[in-house]
Design a protein around this motif. Sequence first.
Motif, PDB file in Angstrom:
ATOM      1  N   ARG A 118       0.866  -1.180   0.000  1.00 24.08           N
ATOM      2  CA  ARG A 118       0.000   0.000   0.000  1.00 24.08           C
ATOM      3  C   ARG A 118       0.901   1.228   0.000  1.00 24.08           C
ATOM      4  O   ARG A 118       1.748   1.373   0.891  1.00 24.08           O
ATOM      5  CB  ARG A 118      -0.917  -0.005   1.215  1.00 24.08           C
ATOM      6  N   VAL A 170       3.599   1.980   2.772  1.00 24.44           N
ATOM      7  CA  VAL A 170       3.249   2.095   4.192  1.00 24.44           C
ATOM      8  C   VAL A 170       3.123   0.704   4.813  1.00 24.44           C
ATOM      9  O   VAL A 170       3.431   0.509   5.978  1.00 24.44           O
ATOM     10  CB  VAL A 170       1.993   2.961   4.405  1.00 24.44           C
ATOM     11  N   GLN A 171       2.708  -0.273   4.012  1.00 19.25           N
ATOM     12  CA  GLN A 171       2.670  -1.653   4.497  1.00 19.25           C
ATOM     13  C   GLN A 171       2.621  -2.634   3.339  1.00 19.25           C
ATOM     14  O   GLN A 171       2.206  -2.286   2.240  1.00 19.25           O
ATOM     15  CB  GLN A 171       1.475  -1.879   5.421  1.00 19.25           C
ATOM     16  N   GLY A 199       0.992  -6.135   6.423  1.00 19.56           N
ATOM     17  CA  GLY A 199       0.273  -5.588   7.571  1.00 19.56           C
ATOM     18  C   GLY A 199       1.257  -5.033   8.584  1.00 19.56           C
ATOM     19  O   GLY A 199       2.321  -5.616   8.792  1.00 19.56           O
ATOM     20  N   VAL A 200       0.893  -3.921   9.216  1.00 17.92           N
ATOM     21  CA  VAL A 200       1.834  -3.238  10.104  1.00 17.92           C
ATOM     22  C   VAL A 200       2.246  -4.137  11.273  1.00 17.92           C
ATOM     23  O   VAL A 200       3.427  -4.235  11.616  1.00 17.92           O
ATOM     24  CB  VAL A 200       1.215  -1.921  10.632  1.00 17.92           C
ATOM     25  N   ILE A 201       1.287  -4.821  11.880  1.00 15.62           N
ATOM     26  CA  ILE A 201       1.606  -5.629  13.067  1.00 15.62           C
ATOM     27  C   ILE A 201       2.503  -6.807  12.684  1.00 15.62           C
ATOM     28  O   ILE A 201       3.505  -7.089  13.348  1.00 15.62           O
ATOM     29  CB  ILE A 201       0.307  -6.111  13.762  1.00 15.62           C
ATOM     30  N   ASP A 202       2.171  -7.458  11.586  1.00 18.62           N
ATOM     31  CA  ASP A 202       2.954  -8.582  11.075  1.00 18.62           C
ATOM     32  C   ASP A 202       4.402  -8.150  10.804  1.00 18.62           C
ATOM     33  O   ASP A 202       5.359  -8.831  11.207  1.00 18.62           O
ATOM     34  CB  ASP A 202       2.277  -9.066   9.784  1.00 18.62           C
ATOM     35  N   LEU A 247       6.544   1.955   6.014  1.00 12.65           N
ATOM     36  CA  LEU A 247       6.664   3.083   6.933  1.00 12.65           C
ATOM     37  C   LEU A 247       5.778   2.924   8.164  1.00 12.65           C
ATOM     38  O   LEU A 247       6.075   3.496   9.211  1.00 12.65           O
ATOM     39  CB  LEU A 247       6.297   4.389   6.213  1.00 12.65           C
ATOM     40  N   GLY A 248       4.692   2.158   8.036  1.00 10.43           N
ATOM     41  CA  GLY A 248       3.819   1.927   9.187  1.00 10.43           C
ATOM     42  C   GLY A 248       4.568   1.243  10.307  1.00 10.43           C
ATOM     43  O   GLY A 248       4.574   1.707  11.460  1.00 10.43           O
ATOM     44  N   ASP A 284       7.271   3.313  11.907  1.00 10.67           N
ATOM     45  CA  ASP A 284       6.763   4.264  12.894  1.00 10.67           C
ATOM     46  C   ASP A 284       6.440   3.585  14.230  1.00 10.67           C
ATOM     47  O   ASP A 284       6.799   4.086  15.293  1.00 10.67           O
ATOM     48  CB  ASP A 284       5.522   4.963  12.334  1.00 10.67           C
ATOM     49  N   THR A 309       0.196   5.473  19.081  1.00 10.72           N
ATOM     50  CA  THR A 309      -0.193   4.283  18.331  1.00 10.72           C
ATOM     51  C   THR A 309      -0.619   3.201  19.313  1.00 10.72           C
ATOM     52  O   THR A 309      -0.474   3.351  20.527  1.00 10.72           O
ATOM     53  CB  THR A 309       0.985   3.760  17.478  1.00 10.72           C
ATOM     54  N   MET A 310      -1.117   2.106  18.783  1.00  7.88           N
ATOM     55  CA  MET A 310      -1.251   0.878  19.544  1.00  7.88           C
ATOM     56  C   MET A 310       0.097   0.170  19.437  1.00  7.88           C
ATOM     57  O   MET A 310       0.596  -0.034  18.336  1.00  7.88           O
ATOM     58  CB  MET A 310      -2.363   0.019  18.941  1.00  7.88           C
TER      59      MET A 310
END
Lengths: 367, 128
Positions: free
Chosen positions: A17, A28-29, A32-35, A228-229, A232, A318-319
Motif C-alpha cells: 500500500r 506504508v505496508q 500488515g503493520v503488526i505482522d 513506513l507503518g 513508525d 499508536t497501539m
Amino acid sequence: MLKKTPLNRIHRDLAARMVDFGGWDMPVQYTGVIDEHLATREAAGLFDVSHMGEVEVRGAGALAYIQHLTINDAAKLEIGQVQYSAICYPHGGIVDDVTLYRFAADRFLFCVNASNTDKDFAWMEQVLEEGDFPDVELRNLSDDYAQLALQGPAAETILARLTTHNLKDIRYYHFAEGQVAGVPTIISRTGYTGEDGFELYFAAEAAESVWTALMAAGSEEGIKPCGLGARDTLRLEMKFALYGHELSSEISPLEAGLGWITKFDKGDFIGRDALLKQKEKGVPRRLAGLVMTDRGIPRDGYPVFAGEEQVGTVTSGTMSPCLKVGIALALVRPECSGVGKELSIGIRNRQVACRVAKTPFIKNWRD
Amino acid sequence: MEFPEELKYTAEHEWVLSEADIATVGISDFAQDALGDVVFVELPEVGTQVEAGKPFGVVESVKAVSDVYAPLSGEVVEVNAELPDAPEMVNTSPYEDAWMIKIRVSDQAELESLMDAAAYQEFCESEH
C-alpha cells in the motif's frame, strides 16, 4: 509528481500500500503493520529508506564547519564512527535530526530526513556562505544513494551470507565500507527500530539486486519487507523522535529529550546561546512517554490532562504491537513528566487514563 | 474480496443485513482491507438513536482513526459487546463475527438508498 525510490517497482510488485510521504511515493505496508513489526522484533525486517537524504562535507575546514552547524561534538567522532546529532536554528528550534558519518579527517556524510533534504541543504549552504569556512565543499548526494535498513535479531546472520566483511567488527554506531551481494556498500550498524541491524548505503542503480539478494538470504529466518507503518510503530516503542512530531523548528532539543546530544562544552554552535538560556531557566515542556491504563489509542495532537487542566499535547501515538496497549509521546509540563505520574488523554469526547512510563516502552518486553 | 449477495452497502463501506424491522450493521471486507490491522472499536450504547449518514462508532487501525456511519436511522437495540475486546475480528470476519450494532429501523424507505452487492462491488472497483 511524487518522487520514487529505485525500489518503487518492487514495492508495487509486492502489492504494497503506497502513500505520499513528504512528497515521496512510499510503501506504508505490505502484509500488515503488526505482522511486519513483529517480524522485525523477532527475526528481520527489510525497509526501503532510499528517500533519506545524504549530504557530503569535505575539505580541511569540514570539522570546524560541522562543529558550528550541529549541536553534538563532532570532534569526538572517530573515522568509521557514526554520531546522532541535530542542526538547530539560532533560536534553538530544530532544523533536522541527523546521523553523521566520519570517513576521514576531512570527509563526513550527513544522513538527513527525506522531507527535510532540500531545506537542510539550503540551510547548510547558507551557514557555509555566512561563516568563515574556507576549503569546505558540500554535495547533495541524495539521488546517488539507495538506502536499505535491515533490522532485527537475525540481521547479522542474514547479512553475513552476502558479505565477506566480518560484521562482528562493526560495533553499534560504527560503519565500514565493504561489499554486499557484490555491490560496494557503506555498512552501518545503526537503525531506527531498537533492534540490532544495519543501514546499507550503495549506488541507486544496484537497489533492486541488493534488495532481492537480502530477501533471498533471509528467507530461512523469515525476513519480511516492512513499510513506513512498522517503521513508525517500531521507533515509537523505543521513544525515538521523529521530525515533524517530536522535533520541529518550534521545539528545542532540550524539550525533545535530546539534551544528551547538546554539547555546550564543545565551543560555539548555532543555537547554543538560546539553548543555554533555556537550560538555565528550565524547559517549558518535556517529552514524556505515556502508556494508556484505560482502553484507547492516543494520536498526534490529542490534549494531555492532569485532572481537568491541559498540561500538554500528544506528538505521536499508536497501539503498541508488542505491548498491545496504546502508547504515546507527548510534550508536557516538566512537573508532569515524571515516571509514574497519572495523566489522561482527551480522545474524542472522553478523558482516557494514562501514566508516564519508563522508556523505551519495550525495555522488558522479552522477559 | 467478498461482497455477500444478501447484504446492502453504503458509499462509506458499511454493510446492512435487513430482517423485518431490525438491521444488523458492520463494515465491509473492502473497508477492513483498506484500514489494515484494526486495533480498536468503539460502539454506542443500547438505546442510542442513530441517524442515517451520521457517525455511530469508531474503528481504529494502527495508523488511522475512522468513523463508522449509520446506514439507517433508528434505535440501537443490540451491540456486539465482544468486538471491543477482539477488534481484530473486523479483519478476520467482517461480515459475521464483527457485526457492530443492530438497529430497529424507523424508516424502511431508507433501505432504498443503499447499494446491492453488484452495485457496491462496482463502486469499490471504481474507487480503487
